[in-house]
Structures are given as C-alpha cells and as structure tokens.
Design a protein around this motif. Structure first.
Motif, short mmCIF file in Angstrom:
data_model
loop_
_atom_site.label_atom_id
_atom_site.label_comp_id
_atom_site.label_asym_id
_atom_site.label_seq_id
_atom_site.Cartn_x
_atom_site.Cartn_y
_atom_site.Cartn_z
N PRO A 123 11.29 19.16 17.95
CA PRO A 123 11.81 19.48 16.60
C PRO A 123 10.99 18.83 15.49
O PRO A 123 10.63 17.65 15.56
CB PRO A 123 13.22 18.89 16.62
N VAL A 124 10.70 19.62 14.46
CA VAL A 124 10.03 19.10 13.27
C VAL A 124 10.77 19.61 12.04
O VAL A 124 11.31 20.72 12.05
CB VAL A 124 8.53 19.51 13.20
N TYR A 125 10.78 18.78 11.01
CA TYR A 125 11.39 19.18 9.75
C TYR A 125 10.39 18.92 8.64
O TYR A 125 9.99 17.79 8.39
CB TYR A 125 12.68 18.40 9.49
N PHE A 126 9.96 19.99 7.98
CA PHE A 126 9.00 19.89 6.88
C PHE A 126 9.72 20.23 5.58
O PHE A 126 10.60 21.09 5.54
CB PHE A 126 7.83 20.84 7.09
N PHE A 127 9.31 19.57 4.50
CA PHE A 127 9.98 19.72 3.22
C PHE A 127 8.97 19.63 2.08
O PHE A 127 7.88 19.09 2.26
CB PHE A 127 11.04 18.63 3.05
N ARG A 128 9.34 20.15 0.94
CA ARG A 128 8.52 20.02 -0.25
C ARG A 128 8.82 18.66 -0.88
O ARG A 128 9.97 18.25 -1.00
CB ARG A 128 8.78 21.15 -1.24
N SER A 129 7.78 17.96 -1.30
CA SER A 129 7.95 16.61 -1.81
C SER A 129 8.72 16.60 -3.12
O SER A 129 8.46 17.42 -4.02
CB SER A 129 6.58 15.95 -2.02
N GLU A 130 9.67 15.67 -3.22
CA GLU A 130 10.45 15.53 -4.45
C GLU A 130 10.71 14.06 -4.75
O GLU A 130 11.59 13.73 -5.56
CB GLU A 130 11.79 16.27 -4.28
N THR A 131 9.97 13.17 -4.11
CA THR A 131 10.22 11.74 -4.26
C THR A 131 9.38 11.14 -5.38
O THR A 131 8.33 11.66 -5.76
CB THR A 131 9.93 11.00 -2.94
N THR A 132 9.85 10.01 -5.88
CA THR A 132 9.22 9.33 -7.01
C THR A 132 7.77 8.96 -6.70
O THR A 132 7.46 8.42 -5.64
CB THR A 132 10.03 8.06 -7.35
N GLY A 133 6.88 9.25 -7.67
CA GLY A 133 5.51 8.78 -7.60
C GLY A 133 4.61 9.51 -6.63
O GLY A 133 3.55 9.00 -6.27
N GLU A 134 4.97 10.71 -6.21
CA GLU A 134 4.18 11.43 -5.21
C GLU A 134 3.34 12.51 -5.87
O GLU A 134 3.87 13.48 -6.40
CB GLU A 134 5.10 12.04 -4.16
N PHE A 160 13.67 8.69 -3.33
CA PHE A 160 12.67 7.80 -2.75
C PHE A 160 12.48 8.09 -1.27
O PHE A 160 13.34 8.67 -0.61
CB PHE A 160 13.08 6.34 -2.95
N LEU A 161 11.30 7.68 -0.76
CA LEU A 161 10.96 7.96 0.63
C LEU A 161 11.91 7.30 1.61
O LEU A 161 12.07 7.77 2.74
CB LEU A 161 9.52 7.51 0.91
N ASP A 162 12.54 6.20 1.21
CA ASP A 162 13.51 5.55 2.10
C ASP A 162 14.74 6.42 2.36
O ASP A 162 15.55 6.11 3.23
CB ASP A 162 13.94 4.20 1.52
N GLU A 163 14.88 7.51 1.59
CA GLU A 163 15.98 8.43 1.81
C GLU A 163 15.62 9.54 2.78
O GLU A 163 16.44 10.40 3.11
CB GLU A 163 16.43 9.03 0.47
N LYS A 164 14.35 9.52 3.23
CA LYS A 164 13.87 10.55 4.15
C LYS A 164 13.77 9.97 5.57
O LYS A 164 13.66 8.77 5.75
CB LYS A 164 12.48 11.04 3.72
N MET A 165 13.75 10.88 6.57
CA MET A 165 13.53 10.44 7.94
C MET A 165 12.15 9.80 8.06
O MET A 165 11.20 10.22 7.39
CB MET A 165 13.62 11.64 8.91
N LYS A 208 0.80 -1.23 0.00
CA LYS A 208 0.00 0.00 0.00
C LYS A 208 0.83 1.28 0.00
O LYS A 208 0.28 2.37 -0.04
CB LYS A 208 -0.92 0.02 1.23
N HIS A 209 2.16 1.15 0.08
CA HIS A 209 2.99 2.34 0.25
C HIS A 209 3.81 2.64 -1.00
O HIS A 209 4.38 1.74 -1.62
CB HIS A 209 3.93 2.16 1.44
N VAL A 210 3.87 3.92 -1.35
CA VAL A 210 4.63 4.36 -2.51
C VAL A 210 6.13 4.08 -2.31
O VAL A 210 6.86 3.86 -3.28
CB VAL A 210 4.40 5.86 -2.79
N ARG A 211 6.56 4.02 -1.05
CA ARG A 211 7.98 3.76 -0.80
C ARG A 211 8.37 2.34 -1.22
O ARG A 211 9.55 2.01 -1.27
CB ARG A 211 8.32 3.99 0.67
N SER A 212 7.40 1.49 -1.56
CA SER A 212 7.69 0.11 -1.94
C SER A 212 7.92 -0.03 -3.45
O SER A 212 7.49 -1.01 -4.05
CB SER A 212 6.54 -0.81 -1.51
N GLU A 213 8.60 0.93 -4.07
CA GLU A 213 8.83 0.83 -5.51
C GLU A 213 10.17 1.45 -5.90
O GLU A 213 10.28 2.24 -6.81
CB GLU A 213 7.69 1.50 -6.29
#
Length: 404
Positions: A313-324, A399-404, A128-133
């Motif tokens: 602490p929070v870190y917010f970012f603009r999405s740049e990952t595959t398939g988002e 990819f999302l696996d490169e993010k926290m 179900k997760h985009v990170r699985s690709e």
C-alpha cells in the motif's frame, strides 16, 4: 521473501541516474591541491555522525590527514561511524581518530577548542528538516543550532583560526519559503561576517538520497515494519548520493575561496518526485505498489501484510504543509554566479549587498527575543523577514508531523 538489493546501486540507477560521482572530474583535476590542503593536517568535524558529515570524513580520509576529531551529540551515530570506517578496507584511518559525544554549545567542547589547533574545521551540526518549524519552541531550537551556534563557534575560532572553515548550507536558502531555509541563508551571512578573522566557505546542495531522517530513508523503515508508504506526489527535488554530499563539502571546504558558496551543476529535468522514488523502490524489491485513496485505507491494507505479500500500500498526496516549495533552486537572480572555475560545480560570489545589514544587531535581536519566556513564532518570522531579503514565509497551518 523480498529481493535483496544494494542501496547505493538503487540510488545510482533510479535517483541520481549517475554510475559515477558527479564530482569525479573535479576531484581528479584538483587532486594535488586537495592533498596539499589535507595531508598531514589536523581536522575537526562537528556533526560528523550524520549522513553528510560522515560522508565528508570518508572523502577527506582518502587524502590522509594526520588527526581527525569528530564531535556529535548522537552517541550511537558516532559508534556506527567508527565501526563503518574501520570496517572499510579502502579507508586509511589516522592514528589519531577521536570521537566525542557532546553538544557544540557545551563547556567541554569549548575546552577542546582551547586546547587544540585545527587546520580544518567543518561544521555539519544543523536542523535540516522543514518539519522542525511547528511553533516558537521548535523554531527557537532550529535558529539556535543553525545560526547562533555557528556564530559562537566562529567567535571562538577568531583567536586561533583554522586554514579552512566550512559550514554546510542548503538549496532551501535560495528564495526561502520556510524558516529552515531562511535560517540557513541568515547563517551564510552570519558566518561570512567573520571573513576578516576566519576563511569561511559553504555549499548549497540537493537532497541527499536516503540520508538519515529523510523521507526515502523512511520508505525503507516502513517496509521493514510492514507499514504503508506515504509521500507527496507534486514536490520535486534535486538529489545527490551520500558520497557526493561529502565530496562537494570537501571541495568547497579546501578549494573554495573565502566567502564563496559552491553548488552542483544539475539541470532542472534531473529533479525527482518522492512518489516516483517510492514506486521504483517497491518495484526493485519485487513489490507491486497499490495506490490508496486515504491514509486510513493504506493503513488498513498494511495490517494484512506478511512475508508472502506482493502488493504494497502507498498513499500519495498533494503537498499542503507549511514551508514546502514545489521545487528547489541553488541560487537567485540577484546572486553573482561563476560557472567556469569547476567542471560540475558552480560558485556563488559574495556581493556588497550581502554585507549591507548590521548582522551583529540581528544576532542581538534574536538573542533578546529568545531570552523571553513568552514570544510567538510570528515574532521570529518577522526578524527573519527583516534579515533575509526575499524570504516569503509560506504558512498553511499544516505540518509534516501531521502526515504518515
């Protein structure tokens, strides 16, 4: 000491902004029809240890099936499912309630199908997760689970079909930009290819708030481990509660007509960002969110967290990952939609264009590619682009696996 709070209350107040189920009226209006379909029946739930599958089981048990068999490869999840429902005074558990920790593709599962007749079969086993690709290996595993396993399951049921067969889909199947969404759109067409033998329905719906493995559920894990919270600031999603996810699947399973896809009627302004959910969660737990400029800065601040810490602490970012995608949708302009049958559910009707492709040929192409020791992710994407009209794969190399 952090403030005690109840997750379901938080979801209702900040995420769905609904004090009662979106499907409360549809459940009440169709109570007798659901009861006729479920009461006294034998039910098989595949992937029943996950958030959606377990919520489906809880929604269904209200209508007192005679027997429930649950299959999932997550043995610990099955143990918690049993503890959860048997500890709930509002749930009546049937005398025959059996859980099996096993894989859908295993030989022992085939023996269960061969030795039992089920009136209702509901399949929630899915990636179900985009990170699985990330690469060809992760994509092969995803398509095997989402497409091929559903195809083989239906073939196995042809000789002894249930009265109702349901296989969960996703809103990411509408105009997909990721392989997960494309695989679920292909899954829809593949399972509907068995309509002559098995009455098949499915549902596309929103993100399930705080479901197992979801980003919001990860917020709770990060807080428990005193780690920084990280989330995209520009991605908007529809959300349903865990209970609502089970209810829409129950409604689609037993009330949907073969070939129909049900979805929730939600307005575009009801979408939420993950970053706002994170802020609301921290404030509800009496923390003061501190916006950090980098992952490193957030992790450094987290080192000093203790029980008396109020700043988080929070870190917010603009999405740049595959398939988002920046937002999701439940149906496309090309799909035929019925908004009238249900109060808070829409229906996507099957059209002639959905049956135009030779799906058996598509399955063979996938099987042949996966039989090779070496192939590329691009080759898989090319098959999906030919099989799923409108699939526009968004590949960024990140990819999302490169993010926290």
């Amino acid at each position: 000491m952090i403030k005690r709070f109840y997750l379901n209350d938080f979801i209702a107040k900040y995420v769905t902004e609904r004090n009662s189920s979106l499907f409360e009226e549809d459940l009440a209006a169709n109570k007798d029809a659901i009861n006729n379909a479920v009461a006294g029946k034998s039910v098989l739930v595949i992937g029943g240890a996950g958030t959606i599958g377990s919520s489906f089981i809880k929604a269904m048990l209200v209508f007192e099936p005679a027997a429930v068999t649950v299959v999932d490869n997550n043995e610990n999840g099955l143990a918690e499912l049993v503890r959860d429902i048997r500890s709930n005074a509002a749930i009546k558990v049937p005398a025959k309630f059996i859980t099996y920790p096993m894989d859908l593709a295993s030989n022992v599962f085939k023996k269960i199908l061969a030795n039992n007749h089920f009136d209702i079969v509901a399949n929630f086993a899915a990636h179900k997760h985009v990170r699985s690709e990330k690469d060809q290996f992760s994509v092969e595993a995803m398509i095997t689970n989402n497409v091929l396993s559903a195809h083989y399951l239906l073939k196995a049921l042809h000789k002894n079909p249930p009265a109702h067969f349901f296989c969960v889909s996703t809103d990411k199947a509408a105009n997909p930009v990721n392989i997960m969404g494309a695989s679920k759109k292909l899954m829809e067409n593949v399972i509907f290819n068995s309509l002559d033998a098995v009455p098949v329905t499915t549902a596309r719906f929103a993100n399930v708030a705080f479901s197992n493995g979801s980003l919001p559920a990860g917020f709770l894990d990060r807080i428990q481990k005193r780690q920084p919270i990280s989330a995209p600031s520009d991605v908007k999603r529809y959300f349903v509660s865990p209970a609502e996810s089970g209810e829409i699947c129950l409604l689609a399973c037993v009330l949907g007509k073969p070939g129909e896809i049900l979805f929730p009627k939600l307005a575009e302004n009801e979408m939420k960002t993950f970053s706002q959910i994170a802020i609301d969660l921290l404030k509800e737990m009496d923390y003061e969110p501190v916006i950090c400029n980098t992952e490193h800065e957030a992790k450094e601040m987290a080192v000093g967290l203790n029980d008396s810490s109020k700043k988080y602490p929070v870190y917010f970012f603009r999405s740049e990952t595959t398939g988002e995608k920046p937002f999701e949708e439940f149906y496309t302009n090309e799909e035929q939609v019925d908004f009238d049958k249900f109060i808070n559910l829409g229906i996507i009707k099957r059209t002639a264009s959905d049956t135009a492709m030779d799906l058996n040929s598509c399955i063979r192409d996938i099987e042949q590619l996966f039989s090779k020791e070496h192939f590329t992710k691009l080759q898989i994407v090319e098959i999906l682009e030919g099989a799923v009209p409108g699939f526009n794969h968004l590949e960024t190399g990140k990819f999302l696996d490169e993010k926290m």
